[in-house]
Design an enzyme around this catalytic site. Structure first.
Site, PDB file in Angstrom:
ATOM      1  N   GLY A   1     -98.904  32.016   2.003  1.00 53.72           N
ATOM      2  CA  GLY A   1     -97.426  31.623   1.023  1.00 53.72           C
ATOM      3  C   GLY A   1     -96.136  32.179   2.084  1.00 53.72           C
ATOM      4  O   GLY A   1     -96.623  32.617   3.238  1.00 53.72           O
ATOM      5  N   PRO A   2     -95.387  31.881   1.793  1.00 55.92           N
ATOM      6  CA  PRO A   2     -93.985  32.123   2.575  1.00 55.92           C
ATOM      7  C   PRO A   2     -93.910  33.435   2.768  1.00 55.92           C
ATOM      8  O   PRO A   2     -94.325  34.457   1.831  1.00 55.92           O
ATOM      9  CB  PRO A   2     -92.882  31.508   1.604  1.00 55.92           C
ATOM     10  CG  PRO A   2     -93.447  31.430   0.484  1.00 55.92           C
ATOM     11  CD  PRO A   2     -94.809  31.241   0.417  1.00 55.92           C
TER      12      PRO A   2
ATOM     13  N   GLY B   1     -92.069  37.285   2.271  1.00 60.48           N
ATOM     14  CA  GLY B   1     -91.458  38.124   1.207  1.00 60.48           C
ATOM     15  C   GLY B   1     -91.870  37.745  -0.133  1.00 60.48           C
ATOM     16  O   GLY B   1     -91.562  38.285  -0.788  1.00 60.48           O
ATOM     17  N   THR B   2     -93.144  37.454  -0.193  1.00 56.78           N
ATOM     18  CA  THR B   2     -93.710  37.173  -1.720  1.00 56.78           C
ATOM     19  C   THR B   2     -94.823  38.160  -1.980  1.00 56.78           C
ATOM     20  O   THR B   2     -95.523  37.862  -2.997  1.00 56.78           O
ATOM     21  CB  THR B   2     -94.475  35.525  -1.562  1.00 56.78           C
ATOM     22  OG1 THR B   2     -95.391  35.534  -0.424  1.00 56.78           O
ATOM     23  CG2 THR B   2     -93.413  34.616  -1.493  1.00 56.78           C
ATOM     24  N   GLY B   3     -94.873  39.242  -1.115  1.00 59.13           N
ATOM     25  CA  GLY B   3     -95.793  40.244  -1.587  1.00 59.13           C
ATOM     26  C   GLY B   3     -97.089  40.356  -1.114  1.00 59.13           C
ATOM     27  O   GLY B   3     -98.073  40.857  -1.685  1.00 59.13           O
TER      28      GLY B   3
ATOM     29  N   SER C   1     -92.772  12.873   3.664  1.00 64.32           N
ATOM     30  CA  SER C   1     -92.471  12.892   2.168  1.00 64.32           C
ATOM     31  C   SER C   1     -91.026  12.276   2.032  1.00 64.32           C
ATOM     32  O   SER C   1     -90.728  11.957   0.620  1.00 64.32           O
ATOM     33  CB  SER C   1     -92.469  14.451   1.537  1.00 64.32           C
ATOM     34  OG  SER C   1     -91.376  15.189   2.094  1.00 64.32           O
TER      35      SER C   1
ATOM     36  N   LYS D   1     -89.915  22.098  -4.208  1.00 64.20           N
ATOM     37  CA  LYS D   1     -89.084  21.136  -4.266  1.00 64.20           C
ATOM     38  C   LYS D   1     -88.523  20.839  -5.831  1.00 64.20           C
ATOM     39  O   LYS D   1     -87.239  20.756  -5.939  1.00 64.20           O
ATOM     40  CB  LYS D   1     -89.712  19.620  -3.839  1.00 64.20           C
ATOM     41  CG  LYS D   1     -90.000  19.654  -2.623  1.00 64.20           C
ATOM     42  CD  LYS D   1     -90.471  18.209  -2.231  1.00 64.20           C
ATOM     43  CE  LYS D   1     -91.154  18.466  -0.771  1.00 64.20           C
ATOM     44  NZ  LYS D   1     -91.783  17.080  -0.261  1.00 64.20           N
TER      45      LYS D   1
END
Length: 1247
Positions: free
Chosen positions: A721-722, A724-726, A1099, A1142
């Site tokens: 995941g990106p 800062g997401t824990g 995309s 998005k």
């Protein structure tokens, strides 16, 4: 002369005696604690934890004690008895002063009576130091503010009479009638943890008497525990005839010091002569005083007499050797002895120095404690509770020791005179031969009889930490950085001949620790094969052969092998740690609560961990059933074996001691682990015999305990995941929920395979790899290891032309992260397989697609997406804001430490209050585009710091009032001007060629991109131009190669639509030729704003194709529509990734109301819909999910719950397209753009 201060305590006699209830403890060694001295005593980890657990309610702030107590579960009643060996149970019984039939093994906290007793004792002690005398009990109970954590660690030490022998009868004093009930009241003032044992520094304070027949004993009879006693203490220090007694003591001590000084001089002269004589050219011992020819010259006679004087036989006297070793065997002892002598001389020469009663009595105890008196005499002095009797006894002891030195000198003079003057050469040779024979017999007896008589020997000092002077203060020393071995019962006779390994008492402590590991621990390791043990034993024998020579005897591999064996010894073999006593006792609700308390949402991650715990619990239940079906002898033995998943398997450690000298009066360290070691050795010898007779049943109990966990492979999870997401904090929470130790390994930038597998021993400074080092640090074989940033390992897809000279570290991880292979992971430094199957590996990655395919295939990937602002709002209120308030110094009440928590009991609202609207504005305007919550937490921290300044000004009365509320109007003051809106490029009226696309950013967030296209007709600028060469396309905005290819594909598809005569143009019948002519003479320039940001990906294919079509048809595109999807040459819309991100990016743009996504991505939206329902705490209807999945298979779905959910949550209408014709109908649904209606194969899907 010194002055004397004979204090008169007669008027305070009634206040100087007290009777208090104190905890008691009986030592395992023969140590006798005398008041005024501090002692270093080594305990096993379990015994130290059991002792300190009794004070757990008063020492919660001492971290080293909390860490020790966390290794053992003393709160589970008598069930903890299964975790400990029979040896440790007997040790605990003996230390509590109870017989072996005493069944309450678990320690308990001290009683209320003992608490009050410690308070009263502390108050009397404080008053005596300040000269205020004693106080009544009521007044003592009311002044408890001065009691600190270590002041509570007060107890009464009972001498172990069974370990102290009477030299006349050679029986222990405990076998006869006890002399008195005198104890030593001591306090624990220092704790040292060397990772194997615990060394406690005990400060002996005063004497006390156990009260057995007293009214106070009957008063507390029901409230007292078995390890507590009523102790009578007399603080009266009034010595009659102080001047006369001190003069007598000083005179006798000076005489003793002269005798000791003369003895040491004579011994050192004899020792130096023998040493120098051994270096002569002949190298032989001279038994005659000269050559055969005797020179009658006077000078020759003087030289001969000097040789006779120098050739002193004092070093051959056992008594002289024993006294010399006690006097100078320890630097600390020698230092304390000379400082004691200095203190006596200082008192006699300084006229201003006052000798009071307390100083005199302290000198008496110091003299007895430092001088080489046997323990039975020290015990006798301790038992002299009356002051006059104590003075008489110390003088008698000093005179007796003086007489010993005088007799030693007389006897030595007699022997020297006979040996050098009267004995013949044959007699001299017989004397030396008998000495050597006696030494040989003694050594043989020590070697052969030690295992049989080991439990009868008196324990000596583990090592000398020596006496030095006290200043009344002491601080805990530092732990020894080199851990020692662990003794465990059991032996595998097939692993090697461990009986051939002889103990060497002359080696240093490190070699002794290695020997203990090879002798006692190595045979019991179940996770090592016989070949691995054979190799380790072979290396140890090589070290043993060179150990007795200086520098390893010229063996270049000596230090390399020694370091290697120390590292092997330090690995926590067969040690498994968990919160739960056994697998079948796993509390699933407690684990789920732990995960929920630490993180909001992430239900899919928590669900996977709960599944793992459920499997462990079921395996534990099944193993218990299988165990009950076995034979009765095996069943009985299995009760005593510790479970592999129990809390920190109990250890039977060897003695160890920190070499740090405490600046105080400290007696040489006494090893309280002696009993455990001796019983372990005896049990080990017994197990050797059993192993030879029936090897198949030797290791059943230990293997059975580990078998439960080995049936289940630990999961290998990758949290992707990106930032800062824990992800990292979630790994720590997992370790906390499982009760396992946590280790983090950062893999970012690693480019050497040896970092993972270790360096080979042939290299200088070689060390094991990061994984073995993590096991050593965690002190267990089943930790939770976080492999952080695994996607940034240099290698595989990240090699980028880097040479492979150092190997590929990403390939080295393939074995580590494969559950079928990591049970035999081989580190290059160790050279034998290590079992990593019980380790829970958790990997984190930001870009998993950068990893190699084989490595990615071995990981169970769990996606952690970006948070929307609603989730950030909850996280900020529940986790981030309370944490920042506490970190910035506000006095917040910690509800976790409160015994009873009332709703709303936290007082954080008194300091900072932020409503939801203000919190949302911080999220949207000051942390725009962030996938995680790092910047959000920084902003909250900034707000807290500003409020902290205002709070301090209010405390200093610089301002009148303090307002804890932060509203939206305060944000520009504290945080400054918000970020510029990202809607700038999307604002404006509807335009031709302007289409909104959606992007997934590198930080894990989503955003809206504007694609602007402008067309120029070449026929207008050049009227004579008759034909065109085709449309030209120019694209700018720092676009990637894939994105530019997608644009070209879209333009070609538009041309194919013209050739198929599908599009309308000016209501003219000649549509095809008009559009084709315009297309061939069209110059298109497409630009994507924010040119500094690189953009790439397929995309945006449909977005660019629609932009080109808008320019060609000169039809504007509505500005409230955003779209995403990959286009093919046939006009098919392929699915893309990052739909949720998005969608959130479109939601943050106020202009976007409709969104077009590929039809195949509806399954991703259904998945996110179900996950969102679970994380919101609502009950998920599984029948509805099945219906949605089945309905999604139809071309025209009917269930619209998913679209309605996102419409209500984000305010965006979702449309689906499978072909480009669907996008044309959705965008221009009111116009007839398509010439032939039947060319549209699909209808639009919308709400």
């Amino acid at each position: 002369m010194a002055k004397y201060n004979n204090n008169n305590y007669a008027n305070k006699a009634t206040n100087l005696k007290q009777q208090v209830v104190l905890p008691t403890y009986t030592l395992d060694s023969n140590l006798v604690l005398l008041p005024g001295i501090m002692y270093n005593v080594t305990f096993s980890r379990f015994k130290a934890a059991a002792l300190l657990y009794r004070y757990k309610n008063f020492i919660s702030q001492v971290s080293i004690i909390n860490n020790l107590l966390s290794e053992y579960d003393f709160n589970s009643g008598n069930s903890n008895e299964e975790e400990r060996s029979e040896t440790e149970q007997k040790i605990e019984q003996s230390s509590l002063g109870q017989p072996e039939t005493y069944h309450e093994i678990n320690p308990s906290v001290i009683s209320t009576e003992a608490v009050e007793g410690i308070k009263e004792f502390f108050q009397y002690e404080t008053n005596m130091k300040t000269g205020r005398g004693g106080k009544g009990e009521k007044e003592a109970k009311s002044t408890n503010d001065g009691i600190k954590e270590f002041d509570w660690l007060t107890l009464a030490i009972i001498p172990n009479l069974d370990k102290i022998k009477d030299p006349e009868t050679n029986y222990s004093i405990g076998d006869a009638a006890k002399l008195t009930n005198v104890v030593t009241v001591a306090r624990i003032i220092g704790i040292v943890d060397d990772s194997t044992n615990i060394k406690l520094t005990l400060q002996a304070i005063t004497r006390g008497v156990q009260i057995t027949d007293d009214s106070k004993m009957n008063q507390h009879k029901n409230g007292l525990k078995t390890n507590e006693q009523v102790i009578g203490i007399d603080w009266n220090h009034n010595v009659s005839d102080l001047k006369g007694k001190f003069n007598a003591l000083q005179k006798n001590y000076q005489q003793l010091f002269q005798s000791i000084d003369k003895f040491l001089i004579d011994y050192r002269e004899a020792l130096d002569y023998n040493k120098n004589n051994s270096n002569n050219k002949n190298g032989n011992l001279s038994l005659i005083k000269g050559n055969a020819t005797i020179n009658n010259n006077k000078n020759s006679d003087d030289k001969s007499n000097q040789d006779i004087k120098s050739q002193n036989l004092l070093t051959l006297n056992p008594l002289a050797n024993a006294l010399y070793m006690q006097l100078v065997g320890s630097k600390d002892f020698n230092k304390a002895f000379h400082r004691l002598e200095k203190l006596f001389s200082q008192v006699s020469k300084n006229d201003e120095y006052k000798i009071d009663n307390e100083t005199y009595l302290r000198l008496v105890d110091l003299t007895c404690g430092i001088l080489p008196f046997p323990n039975f005499q020290k015990l006798a002095l301790l038992n002299k509770y009356k002051l006059d009797d104590r003075s008489v006894l110390i003088n008698e002891m000093i005179l007796q020791l003086i007489q010993i030195f005088e007799n030693l000198q007389t006897n030595n003079s007699f022997v020297n005179n006979w040996f050098h003057s009267e004995a013949t050469n044959i007699q001299k040779a017989n004397v030396v031969a008998n000495q050597l024979k006696s030494i040989r017999n003694l050594l043989e007896g020590m070697t052969k009889n030690r295992p049989i008589k080991s439990n009868k020997r008196n324990p000596g000092p583990a090592s000398s930490s020596g006496p030095s002077f006290s200043n009344g203060k002491s601080s805990p020393g530092r732990a020894n950085a080199r851990p020692k071995s662990n003794h465990q019962d059991g032996f595998n006779g097939n692993d090697g001949d461990y009986n051939d390994v002889d103990d060497d008492d002359d080696g240093d402590e490190d070699l002794k620790a290695i020997f203990n590991f090879i002798k006692h621990k190595l045979p019991t390791i179940s996770t090592l094969s016989a070949d691995s043990k054979r190799l380790i034993l072979k290396d140890f024998k090589r070290v043993k052969a060179s150990a007795n020579s200086p520098g390893g005897g010229g063996n270049s591999d000596f230090h390399v092998l020694r370091n290697y064996l120390e590292i092997v010894m330090d690995i926590p073999w067969d040690n498994y740690v968990t919160k739960f006593k056994s697998n079948k006792d796993i509390d699933l609700k407690l684990a789920k609560k732990q995960l929920d308390d630490d993180h909001y949402g992430l239900e899919h991650v928590k669900k996977r961990l709960i599944q793992y715990l459920v499997v462990l619990k079921l395996l534990g239940i099944n193993a218990e059933k299988d165990q009950s079906d076995k034979s009765q002898p095996i069943k009985d033995n299995s009760k005593d074996s510790p479970n592999s998943s129990s809390k920190a398997l109990t250890k039977s450690p060897t003695s160890s001691l920190s070499r740090k000298t405490i600046s105080s009066i400290v007696i040489a360290n006494k090893d309280e682990t002696y009993l455990a070691k001796q019983q372990a050795k005896t049990t080990n010898q017994k197990s050797i015999t059993e192993a030879k007779t029936n090897p198949s049943t030797t290791m059943i109990t230990s293997n059975e305990s580990i078998h439960v966990s080995k049936n289940n492979k630990s999961p290998i999870i990758m949290l992707a995941g990106p930032p800062g997401t824990g992800k990292t904090s979630l790994a720590k929470s997992i370790a906390s929920a499982l009760g396992r130790n946590f280790q983090r390994i950062s893999l970012g930038g690693i480019k050497d395979e040896s970092e993972i597998r270790g360096h080979r021993r042939t290299y200088v400074g070689a060390m094991p790899g990061l994984l073995i080092q993590a096991l050593r640090k965690s002190r267990c074989m089943n930790p939770v290891i976080l492999l952080d940033e695994i996607d940034k390992v240099i290698g595989g897809n990240n090699s980028g032309g880097v040479n492979k000279f150092n190997g590929d570290p990403s390939a080295a991880l393939l074995e580590v992260l494969d559950p079928e292979q990591n049970n035999t992971f081989i580190d290059h430094y160790l050279g034998f397989p290590i079992d990593l199957s019980q380790v829970i590996f958790i990997c984190t990655a930001n870009d998993p697609w950068n990893m190699t395919r084989p490595l990615l295939d071995r990981l169970e990937t769990i996606e952690i997406g970006a948070y929307d602002y609603n989730e950030k709002l909850i996280i900020g209120k529940k986790y981030l804001l309370p944490r920042q308030i506490k970190r910035n110094g506000f006095p917040v009440v910690d509800t976790k430490k409160m015994t009873t928590v009332v709703a709303g009991s936290s007082n954080q609202d008194e300091f900072i209050r932020i409503n939801d609207a203000t919190m949302k504005k911080v999220i949207l305007d000051y942390t725009r585009g962030e996938a995680g919550v790092r910047n959000f937490e920084r902003r909250l921290g900034t707000l807290c710091r500003f409020k902290a300044v205002e709070y301090c000004e209010w405390l200093n009365k610089d301002i009148k009032n303090y307002n804890p509320i932060i509203d939206e109007n305060d944000l520009p003051i504290y945080l400054g001007v918000p970020y510029s809106s990202g809607d700038v490029t999307t604002e404006g009226t509807v335009g031709v060629g302007v289409v909104h696309g959606l992007s997934y950013n590198s930080d894990g967030s989503g955003s809206v991109l504007v694609f602007e296209s402008i067309g120029f007709d070449r026929r207008i600028s050049n009227k004579e131009h008759n034909g065109g060469n085709g449309a030209t396309l120019n694209m700018t905005g720092r676009l990637g190669e894939v994105l530019m290819e997608s644009g070209k594909i879209g333009l070609v598809f538009i041309k194919s639509m013209i050739y198929k005569n599908i599009l309308k143009f000016d209501n003219n019948n000649n549509n095809k030729h008009l559009l084709l002519d315009k297309y061939n003479n069209l110059d298109i320039h497409m630009h994507v704003p924010m040119g500094s940001v690189s953009k790439d990906g397929p995309s945006a294919g449909v977005t660019m194709a629609l932009s080109f079509l808008s320019v060609l048809l000169d039809k504007p595109v509505p500005s409230d529509i955003a779209m995403t999807g990959e286009i093919t040459l046939r006009g098919i819309i392929l699915p893309i990734g990052g739909v949720k991100e998005k969608l959130m990016g479109a939601h943050l743009n106020s202009n976007i109301k409709r969104m077009i996504v590929p039809r195949e991505n509806r399954k991703d939206l259904i998945k996110e819909y179900s996950r969102s329902i679970e994380e919101a705490g609502e009950v998920l209807d599984h029948h509805l999910i099945n219906d949605l999945i089945k309905d999604n298979e139809d071309k025209e779905f009917k269930l619209t719950q998913v679209e309605e959910y996102y419409q209500n949550k984000y305010g965006i209408s979702l449309f689906y397209a499978k072909e480009f014709y669907d996008i044309i109908k959705i965008v221009w649904n009111e116009d007839e753009v398509l010439l032939k209606q039947d060319n549209s194969r699909l209808l639009e899907y919308h709400i």
